[in-house]
Structures are given as C-alpha cells and as structure tokens.
Design a protein around this motif. Structure first.
Motif, short mmCIF file in Angstrom:
data_model
loop_
_atom_site.label_atom_id
_atom_site.label_comp_id
_atom_site.label_asym_id
_atom_site.label_seq_id
_atom_site.Cartn_x
_atom_site.Cartn_y
_atom_site.Cartn_z
N LEU A 197 0.85 -1.19 0.00
CA LEU A 197 0.00 0.00 0.00
C LEU A 197 0.89 1.24 0.00
O LEU A 197 1.80 1.36 0.83
CB LEU A 197 -0.92 0.02 1.24
N HIS A 198 0.63 2.14 -0.94
CA HIS A 198 1.27 3.46 -0.95
C HIS A 198 0.24 4.49 -0.49
O HIS A 198 -0.72 4.77 -1.20
CB HIS A 198 1.76 3.81 -2.36
N GLU B 292 -1.60 3.61 -10.43
CA GLU B 292 -0.60 4.48 -11.04
C GLU B 292 0.66 4.63 -10.19
O GLU B 292 1.78 4.76 -10.72
CB GLU B 292 -1.19 5.87 -11.30
N ALA B 293 0.50 4.62 -8.88
CA ALA B 293 1.64 4.86 -8.00
C ALA B 293 2.48 3.61 -7.76
O ALA B 293 3.49 3.68 -7.05
CB ALA B 293 1.15 5.41 -6.65
N TYR B 294 2.09 2.47 -8.35
CA TYR B 294 2.76 1.23 -8.02
C TYR B 294 3.61 0.68 -9.18
O TYR B 294 4.62 0.03 -8.95
CB TYR B 294 1.72 0.16 -7.63
N PHE B 295 3.21 0.93 -10.43
CA PHE B 295 3.98 0.36 -11.54
C PHE B 295 3.71 1.16 -12.80
O PHE B 295 2.78 1.99 -12.87
CB PHE B 295 3.61 -1.12 -11.77
N ASP B 296 4.52 0.88 -13.80
CA ASP B 296 4.39 1.49 -15.12
C ASP B 296 3.44 0.62 -15.94
O ASP B 296 3.76 -0.52 -16.28
CB ASP B 296 5.76 1.58 -15.80
N ASP B 297 2.22 1.18 -16.27
CA ASP B 297 1.21 0.34 -16.93
C ASP B 297 1.57 -0.01 -18.37
O ASP B 297 0.88 -0.78 -19.02
CB ASP B 297 -0.16 1.02 -16.88
N TYR C 200 7.48 -5.62 -7.28
CA TYR C 200 8.79 -6.04 -6.77
C TYR C 200 9.37 -4.96 -5.87
O TYR C 200 9.34 -3.76 -6.21
CB TYR C 200 9.74 -6.32 -7.94
N PHE C 201 9.90 -5.41 -4.74
CA PHE C 201 10.54 -4.47 -3.82
C PHE C 201 11.61 -5.21 -3.03
O PHE C 201 11.33 -6.25 -2.41
CB PHE C 201 9.51 -3.86 -2.86
N ASN C 202 12.83 -4.61 -3.07
CA ASN C 202 13.98 -5.22 -2.36
C ASN C 202 14.15 -6.69 -2.72
O ASN C 202 14.46 -7.53 -1.87
CB ASN C 202 13.82 -5.07 -0.84
N TYR D 206 5.64 -9.22 -4.80
CA TYR D 206 4.34 -9.16 -4.13
C TYR D 206 3.24 -9.10 -5.18
O TYR D 206 3.50 -8.81 -6.36
CB TYR D 206 4.25 -7.91 -3.22
N LYS D 207 2.02 -9.31 -4.73
CA LYS D 207 0.89 -9.29 -5.65
C LYS D 207 0.00 -8.08 -5.30
O LYS D 207 -0.32 -7.84 -4.15
CB LYS D 207 0.07 -10.57 -5.53
#
Length: 560
Positions: free
Chosen positions: A41-42, A150-155, A203-205, A209-210
């Motif tokens: 969550l952002h 939009e804040a999580y990935f490049d669509d 993906y993070f570190n 994640y889904k």
C-alpha cells in the motif's frame, strides 16, 4: 558516528515531534484506504501538492498517538518515501489512523488518513469492503480500469491479469480485450455482471508481491436520451460574507429515459473547468461525485463546490453546474446587504435613554429651564389680556399695628423690592395701592379681576395676627376658583405643619399645587432673584414684562 551528527539527528527528531503537536489541524481525509492483507500500500499525504516543493515544504508521517516520525529506511516494512507512507506489505495490525505533517520554517499543517486492512473473504479472491463499484449498460461496450495502480507500476510494461469471479478471463476471445490497465467488454450482457479482479506483480527489495483490485460490475438496460433536470443551483445569487465558508451542491435528476450515463461538473462562465480557476486547491475544492438511485425510474448525481474562505475575486463571478448533455445552471456570490438591525437597536435604545435623561433633567431643572426660556428665547411683549396687575397680594394683617411685624415687612417691602423693582412685575397690595374712601369690597373685587395671579401669604395662625378681612379672602377665593379661575400661588412665610385650621379653599389649593416656602432671614443674598425661593415664585408668576413700576416704595438691605 560523530557526536555532532548524532546531536543534529536528535534535534531533527525533536522538531518533527513538536511540529506534529503544534501544526494547524486540517482534520481527517474523508476517503479510507482499503488494502488486502499481504499486499503493498502506498499511502499519499492528503495535503501534499507538487508545487509545495518550491516552498521547501517537508513531509513527515506519524502513527496516531506516537510522537516519533516514521523513518525513511527502505528495509523497514513501513517507511516513508517522498510524500508516501509505504506498507510493504500491509498486515492486519496496520489498520490505524496515520498523520501526515507538512511544513517549512514558517508554516505547518497536518491531516489524518485511515488505513483498513482486510483478509480475503472465504473461498474468493477479494474482500467485500475493498470492492470498487462499477456500472455499465447492456448492449454497449464497457471499459473497466484497474483502479489506483498508477503509484505502483508502469502500466506500459507491467503485465496485468484479469479474473471474473476469481476465474481467469480468456483475453484472446472477441468478447474481451485488455490494453494497459483497462479491460474492455465489447458488448455487455447480464451474464457479464460480476466481480472483475486485476492482478499485477510488484517487486521491492528483491521480493515479489501481488497487487489486486476488484470491481463489482452492475449492468443496466440502456436508457433513452433526455435532458437531465438541474435541481440546484437555480441561477440564483447568494449573499455571503468575505472570508466565510460556503458549500454549494450541484444536484441533477436523471429520469429513466435519460442518457445511458452522464457526468456533472463545475465550470466557469467561459466553460472552463473549475480546476482552471486561480483559487483551485487553495481555497476552492470540488468534492467527489455521488450517485443515488431512489427507484427504477430516476437517479441523482451530486457534486459539491466548497469555498473554504470566500475571497474578493469570487464575488460577481458565475460558477456553473454543468452536465455532459449540455444543461447548466449557475450560482453567483454577492456581498451581503448592509445589516442595519444592530444600528437601529443601538439608535433607539440610545434615543430612549436620552429621552429618559432629558425628562429627568427637565423635572429637576424645570424652573431654571422655563425662566431661561422666558429670558432668552421669547421676546418680551406686553400681555394683551386686559389685566393691569401681574398679581394681587393677600396676607394676614397685623392687628397690633406693630411696624416690625414680619408679615408686613415681607408683604410691603421685601416682595415689592424683588418682584417690582428687580423683575418689573406690577403688584396690587391692599392697604398700599387702594385709594382711601373707596368701597373696600369694590376695590378688592376690581383689583382681583384685573390681576393675572393671586398670591396668598400664609403664616402660623396665632392671636397676634390672622386673616383679618374675611370678606377679602372670600372674594378672592370666589374670584380665583369660580368666576375668573385666576391661578393661586400659596406662599409660606413660616413653615406650617398643620393646615387643619385653614379654610377648605386653602387646603384644596395646597393639595393640588403645593406651596412656595420662604427660608432664612431677609438678607441681601436672599433678596437675589437667582435664589431658589424667588425662582420658584417667578416660575408660577406670568412672564416678566418689559416695563418698570413707578411710585412704589422699595427697600434695601440696610432698611431690614
């Protein structure tokens, strides 16, 4: 770590915690942020705008109840990145209020946001509280967006998978196709209703994640086109105070035969969206679009236009509630009409107070006011009432013929000295002004009828003196009270405590108008026309005449 650097970090932490306590509170974000347990969550700062970086605003996040800001360590599951508070991933224990603090060296603001974390409902790939409502119409194409990604990935590069009721969709069929983060249903039918879930990897570190979002699609029969009815505003003018908070709701009613789907929005008089207004996001905020269906035949759309503080540039501007079908109605702000209610209340209360004070002062200084008015405001003219004398003076005669008798001194010397010599009154005093040999009754009757006032001097009744001439008293009372209604002035040369032995006519006059009472000795000060006794007597006498009196015997204080 150097000691100086450590001290600097502690100082920043202290300032941040203090700022959270002293900042201007902007309340709480209306929207809740829902997330499924185990997904990232952002959380954006609800009061942050990109332009604030130019003013050196810094962003800090706090958990409610904590004075310690959340750190920037990317290895932490919860950390701050730019203006976002990131949960990677979010867990059930993260359901809480979080406070965003935004400030620089001169300004500071804070606002809260609520995070709610849910588990999947049993047997499905979504949680009902996290569903996004979606509507469409049968026999028309339907576009579903993967919400808030939009804040999580490049669509453009992230592959998104779509599911209906948790079953993968066949995107190679003619019924569905997906472009970027949107799913299109080529022609909607009732079978297309359901829960559509979009999934994307995050993906993070180095950990995958889904991310998933689920929309609850409801399809309705297409409606025939007709113009919607704008209920509010009604092309009206609002009178509002400068700096006041104002909220105007755009309310539009759509009938069953209305267009399949319509939007409403706020615009300026030239048709530009309200977002282009100079005050947007500063003191003007457009609320969210709400829809409400009352029955199968109609539904409502509403959107608020909020002015946190009306400014001068907002006056005489027209703000339109507009629909995509072309209907619109405006609201205009004007300065409020002047309110004279407070002024009128103060004016009339002040007027009443002035009148009351004036009446009280007039009652206290009535004698002085009347005498001043006679002396300065009224031209002295001879009264043309046919009367010769201003007053007929009647007093008890001295039976012992004692020249030092006080009553005689007052009636024959003091009274003429002041009233005739100083004030120019003309008096008739029986025994002084009558001609010897004339009939007494005729003289008295004629003199009283030619007098404007009857002055009766009273003293304590004793064997030494009395009202000797009873016929004089009777004629005077008859003339004063019955025939000519001459005004009577009672003058006490000595204080009389008991009037029981006085004639009824005297007692009647005293009860109606009182008496003028002499006090003190016959001194020079007491012979001044400005003393209280002479003012009261002059007040009861007619206005002073502009002629002097001749052939009268006057006294000075040396004679007393």
């Amino acid at each position: 770590m150097p000691l100086s650097l450590y001290a600097f970090i502690l100082c920043l932490m202290y300032l941040s915690s203090s700022k959270a306590e002293t900042c201007q509170n902007e309340g709480e974000e209306f929207h809740r942020f829902f997330v499924v347990n185990g997904q990232p969550l952002h959380l954006p700062c609800p009061i942050y705008h990109g332009s604030m970086t130019e003013n050196n605003f810094s962003v800090s996040w706090y958990k409610y109840g904590s004075k310690n800001p959340i750190g920037f360590d990317r290895m932490s599951r919860i950390h701050q990145h730019e203006n976002y508070l990131k949960f990677i991933p979010a867990v059930l224990e993260d359901s809480e209020w979080y406070l965003c603090v935004l400030g620089n060296s001169t300004q500071c603001y804070q606002k809260g946001s609520k995070v709610e974390v849910f588990n999947y409902d049993e047997g499905v790939c979504y949680s009902k509280p996290t569903l996004y409502p979606a509507e469409g119409f049968t026999d028309q194409s339907i576009s579903l967006q993967c919400p808030h990604m939009e804040a999580y990935f490049d669509d453009t590069s992230t592959k998104i998978e779509w599911f209906k009721d948790c079953i993968p969709l066949n995107l190679s069929s003619d019924q569905y196709y997906a472009i970027k983060n949107a799913l299109t249903i080529t022609k909607g039918t009732k079978e297309n209703e359901g829960k559509y879930t979009c999934e994307a990897p995050y993906y993070f570190n180095g950990t995958r994640y889904k991310l998933s979002r689920t929309s609850d699609l409801v399809l309705r029969a297409p409606l025939k086109q007709s113009s919607p009815a704008i209920i509010n505003p009604t092309n009206n003018i609002m009178h509002v105070d400068l700096g006041s908070f104002v909220s105007v709701t755009c309310t539009v009613l759509f009938k069953k035969e209305s267009v399949a789907f319509d939007f409403i929005y706020w615009t300026l008089e030239d048709g530009d969206l309200i977002e282009n207004y100079v005050g947007y996001n500063e003191w003007i905020i457009v609320g969210d679009l709400y829809t409400n269906s009352t029955n199968d035949n109609e539904h409502w759309l509403t959107v608020d236009l909020n002015f946190t503080a009306i400014r001068e540039e907002d006056y005489n501007r027209t703000f339109f509630c507009s629909t995509t079908s072309g209907s619109r109605a405006f609201i205009m702000f004007k300065h409020p009409d002047p309110n004279f209610q407070g002024f009128l209340i103060v004016f009339f209360v002040s007027l009443v107070i002035v009148i009351v004070i004036t009446l009280i002062l007039f009652k206290i200084f009535k004698v002085d006011i009347v005498l001043f008015y006679r002396s300065n405001c009224v031209a002295k003219v001879i009264l043309n009432d046919g009367k010769i004398y201003d007053a007929y003076v009647m007093y008890p005669k001295n039976t012992n013929r004692n020249s030092s008798y006080t009553m005689d001194i007052f009636a024959l010397k003091v009274l003429p000295e002041v009233l005739e010599r100083q004030c120019f009154y003309r008096l008739f005093i029986f025994g002084r002004d009558d001609i010897p040999g004339q009939a007494t009754v005729d003289v008295i009757d004629n003199a009283i009828s030619q007098s404007r006032r009857l002055v009766i001097i009273l003293g304590n009744t004793s064997s030494e003196y009395r009202l000797e001439n009873d016929f004089e008293q009777q004629i005077a009372m008859y003339d004063a009270l019955i025939r000519n209604k001459t005004k009577v002035i009672l003058l006490e040369l000595e204080r009389i405590a008991d009037y029981s032995n006085m004639p009824e006519s005297i007692k009647y006059i005293k009860q109606k108008q009182g008496v003028v009472r002499w006090k003190g000795e016959f001194t020079e000060a007491n012979l001044s026309t400005s003393s209280k006794f002479w003012k009261n007597l002059r007040y009861r006498l007619p206005p002073e005449q502009p002629q002097s009196v001749e052939d009268s015997n006057y006294i000075t204080t040396d004679d007393l």
